[in-house]
Design a protein around this motif. Sequence first.
Motif, PDB file in Angstrom:
ATOM      1  N   VAL A 136      11.076 -16.625   9.032  1.00 23.42           N
ATOM      2  CA  VAL A 136      10.002 -17.184   8.065  1.00 23.42           C
ATOM      3  C   VAL A 136       8.537 -17.221   8.807  1.00 23.42           C
ATOM      4  CG1 VAL A 136       9.396 -18.811   6.478  1.00 23.42           C
ATOM      5  CG2 VAL A 136      11.717 -18.447   6.871  1.00 23.42           C
ATOM      6  N   LEU A 137       8.303 -17.696   9.835  1.00 21.10           N
ATOM      7  CA  LEU A 137       7.271 -17.770  10.289  1.00 21.10           C
ATOM      8  C   LEU A 137       6.685 -16.223  10.609  1.00 21.10           C
ATOM      9  CD1 LEU A 137       7.515 -20.586  12.715  1.00 21.10           C
ATOM     10  CD2 LEU A 137       5.906 -20.408  10.981  1.00 21.10           C
TER      11      LEU A 137
ATOM     12  N   ASP B  87      -1.630 -13.648  16.267  1.00 15.42           N
ATOM     13  CA  ASP B  87      -0.862 -12.257  16.955  1.00 15.42           C
ATOM     14  C   ASP B  87      -0.169 -12.190  17.838  1.00 15.42           C
ATOM     15  OD1 ASP B  87      -1.126  -9.081  16.616  1.00 15.42           O
ATOM     16  OD2 ASP B  87      -1.839  -9.230  18.459  1.00 15.42           O
ATOM     17  N   ALA B  88      -0.824 -12.781  19.024  1.00 15.21           N
ATOM     18  CA  ALA B  88       0.222 -13.101  20.115  1.00 15.21           C
ATOM     19  C   ALA B  88       1.636 -13.959  19.795  1.00 15.21           C
ATOM     20  CB  ALA B  88      -0.608 -13.735  21.255  1.00 15.21           C
ATOM     21  N   ALA B  89       1.416 -14.912  19.088  1.00 16.58           N
ATOM     22  CA  ALA B  89       2.574 -15.752  18.592  1.00 16.58           C
ATOM     23  C   ALA B  89       3.563 -14.844  18.005  1.00 16.58           C
ATOM     24  CB  ALA B  89       2.443 -16.880  17.959  1.00 16.58           C
ATOM     25  N   TYR B  90       2.873 -14.165  16.953  1.00 13.27           N
ATOM     26  CA  TYR B  90       3.712 -13.106  16.319  1.00 13.27           C
ATOM     27  C   TYR B  90       4.612 -11.998  17.164  1.00 13.27           C
ATOM     28  CZ  TYR B  90       4.637  -9.312  12.977  1.00 13.27           C
ATOM     29  OH  TYR B  90       5.230  -8.190  11.902  1.00 13.27           O
ATOM     30  N   LYS B  91       3.942 -11.458  18.091  1.00 16.39           N
ATOM     31  CA  LYS B  91       4.414 -10.555  19.047  1.00 16.39           C
ATOM     32  C   LYS B  91       5.676 -11.199  19.713  1.00 16.39           C
ATOM     33  CE  LYS B  91       0.925  -7.171  18.711  1.00 16.39           C
ATOM     34  NZ  LYS B  91      -0.505  -6.866  19.363  1.00 16.39           N
TER      35      LYS B  91
ATOM     36  N   LEU C  90      -7.524 -19.265   4.083  1.00 19.26           N
ATOM     37  CA  LEU C  90      -6.171 -19.313   4.817  1.00 19.26           C
ATOM     38  C   LEU C  90      -6.363 -18.809   6.097  1.00 19.26           C
ATOM     39  CD1 LEU C  90      -3.652 -18.626   2.096  1.00 19.26           C
ATOM     40  CD2 LEU C  90      -4.360 -20.880   2.956  1.00 19.26           C
ATOM     41  N   HIS C  91      -7.519 -17.881   6.500  1.00 18.70           N
ATOM     42  CA  HIS C  91      -7.737 -17.370   7.683  1.00 18.70           C
ATOM     43  C   HIS C  91      -8.651 -18.038   8.608  1.00 18.70           C
ATOM     44  CE1 HIS C  91      -5.326 -13.389   6.822  1.00 18.70           C
ATOM     45  NE2 HIS C  91      -5.492 -14.060   5.654  1.00 18.70           N
TER      46      HIS C  91
ATOM     47  N   GLY D   4      -2.143 -24.773   8.362  1.00 16.11           N
ATOM     48  CA  GLY D   4      -1.442 -25.174   7.368  1.00 16.11           C
ATOM     49  C   GLY D   4      -0.492 -24.385   6.836  1.00 16.11           C
ATOM     50  N   VAL D   5      -0.794 -23.037   7.030  1.00 13.35           N
ATOM     51  CA  VAL D   5       0.158 -21.966   6.214  1.00 13.35           C
ATOM     52  C   VAL D   5       1.430 -22.118   7.452  1.00 13.35           C
ATOM     53  CG1 VAL D   5       0.472 -19.415   6.402  1.00 13.35           C
ATOM     54  CG2 VAL D   5      -1.396 -20.557   5.481  1.00 13.35           C
ATOM     55  N   THR D   6       1.245 -22.163   8.549  1.00  9.48           N
ATOM     56  CA  THR D   6       2.186 -22.311   9.640  1.00  9.48           C
ATOM     57  C   THR D   6       3.308 -23.644   9.210  1.00  9.48           C
ATOM     58  OG1 THR D   6       1.018 -21.561  11.442  1.00  9.48           O
ATOM     59  CG2 THR D   6       3.004 -22.679  11.992  1.00  9.48           C
TER      60      THR D   6
END
Length: 363
Positions: A42-43, A57-61, A314-315, A322-324
């Motif tokens: 989900v994240l 971006d680092a967490a996503y990768k 949100l950015h 909050g989105v996380t």
Amino acid sequence: MTSPRLATAVPAAAPAASAPPAAKKRDAYFDNAKFVTAVLVVLGHVWAEFGDSHAVDAAYKAVYAFHMPVFVFITGYFSRSLMRNPQKFRTMLPTLVVPYLIFIVLYRGQIVLLLGKPFDLNEFLMPHFLMWFLVAMVCWRLSAPLWDHLRHPVAVAVVGSLLSGMWIFGEEPTMSRMAGLLPFFVLGLMIEPERLQVLRRPAARWAGAAVLVAAVPAIYVWESGLLGVPGINMDLLWWNSSYRDMGYSALVGMGGRAAAMLLAVILGAAFLAVIPRRHTWFTEMGTRTMYVYLLHGLVVKTFDYTGVLAEPVLHTPLGIVGVTLASVALALLLSTGAVQRVTRPAIEPKARWLLKPQHGRGT
């Protein structure tokens, strides 16, 4: 898997009474792992819309470097019975094929209704967004008996994955993902449970935590350009493109895919090492990961198609936090018993009427 028979002294004329088989106890460790992996799914799908933040971006990768390989590994681990019991194949139609047909209609319907795109029957049943995983699961599980006959099944799967990158799959990435991630399914299929005990040791937990904590800042520095090395090509972590589509030669592409496999093994082992072994407050939620997987995409895509996730507020740092938190809350909500009861007809449909009856056998 089968318990040994207990010899019982009984008179010859009196048949021994057969006790009902004991219910198999679930392993809390794997339920915990499945739930945390589902949260990461989900994240990952939400963070994909926030690439303008270097930290996100680092967490996503970092997440994409291992979370789907782990998901596929666990899928393989729980598919081992297919190698020895062909009757288990009967469950794939009601548990995978029928839910796919239901949800592909919902996902394609979103495109028509929310984006206003014309209805195209030729594309309607093509895998969209996260639906590729159900198609891959069917194909992987159908292949399960084959791997038990090979001398070095994991090595064969790795070679097949590396070579498959030279195949041009065109606009449909499902086959590319299926072939690229195959080694993780085969590893889960063939690994002996005793081999996983090493990940349950206290030393492994501390080492795994250290690796995971270091992963995000390491990728952040890598992507910052300070090291003077090329950035991470996400197509390698998405497993969805051929080497040519990524702009690589065959040899460079195979080297990149091999590096992605190695990174997935290291981070995946670290992740599994830190998973709690005992029953936790979220263990039962790990039995409902298919609900999280199939349902969250409808929510995420609704916010994506309607432009909500692109809202500037949100950015901001506060908005991203909050989105996380909202993403984690969504995963928790979708894994509750209440959601399971409401949506079970779509995710666990009563479709066994499609199967021929098994006379003299339980279904």
